[in-house]
Design an enzyme around this catalytic site. Sequence first.
Site, PDB file in Angstrom:
ATOM      1  CB  CYS A  23      44.444  35.348  45.879  1.00  0.00           C
ATOM      2  SG  CYS A  23      44.613  36.269  47.407  1.00  0.00           S
ATOM      3  CG  HIS A  68      32.675  49.663  39.022  1.00  0.00           C
ATOM      4  ND1 HIS A  68      33.247  50.836  39.422  1.00  0.00           N
ATOM      5  CD2 HIS A  68      31.805  49.319  39.995  1.00  0.00           C
ATOM      6  CE1 HIS A  68      32.748  51.203  40.585  1.00  0.00           C
ATOM      7  NE2 HIS A  68      31.866  50.289  40.966  1.00  0.00           N
ATOM      8  CD  GLU A 126      46.156  42.913  44.883  1.00  0.00           C
ATOM      9  OE1 GLU A 126      46.238  42.128  45.837  1.00  0.00           O
ATOM     10  OE2 GLU A 126      46.165  42.539  43.708  1.00  0.00           O
TER      11      GLU A 126
END
Length: 136
Positions: A23, A68, A126
């Site tokens: 991550c 985005h 998530e």
Amino acid sequence: MICITKKIEFEAAHRLSNYSGACSQIHGHTYKLEVTLCGPIDPETDMIMDFKNLKLILQNTVLSHFDHSLILKDNPENRMIFADYSGKVTWMETEPTAERMIEWIVREVSRILPQGLALTKLKLYETSGSYASWEK
Ligand SMILES: Nc1nc2c(c(=O)[nH]1)N=C([C@H](O)[C@H](O)COP(=O)(O)OP(=O)(O)OP(=O)(O)O)CN2
Ligand SMILES: [Zn+2]
């Protein structure tokens, strides 16, 4: 008590800069957000709030900020790595964990809710198996 819930999705990339593991690399999520608010039913409309208006509030806060975008902690390391990047970056004071993102969402959505209506619960996924939640 009567409550309504709106679900939205948005796409974003992030990296956790203080993380040892995958991550810390830039990677993306299709975030799923559930927002619940409670309040009195307006006798004129027989609604707490039109789902369309709640969607608009989420578009003007959450989506305009995060959708985005590349979400990054504002630190010297990230500023250096992404110095030449001209795309949409959402800088945060903290690491862009689900917990910190949900904190931001609670704060910003609460600011523009009409008087008399209160956020009571949020969930931010998530992945399909990992989410942060907030309750009043
Ligand atoms: N408490 C938190 N832990 C982690 C966060 C976070 O925001 N809060 N974020 C990450 C990473 O961003 C990672 O993308 C998500 O981690 P994880 O759920 O472990 O990812 P998986 O692909 O394994 O998810 P599955 O639902 O199991 O497919 C790390 N930790
Ligand atoms: Zn992630």
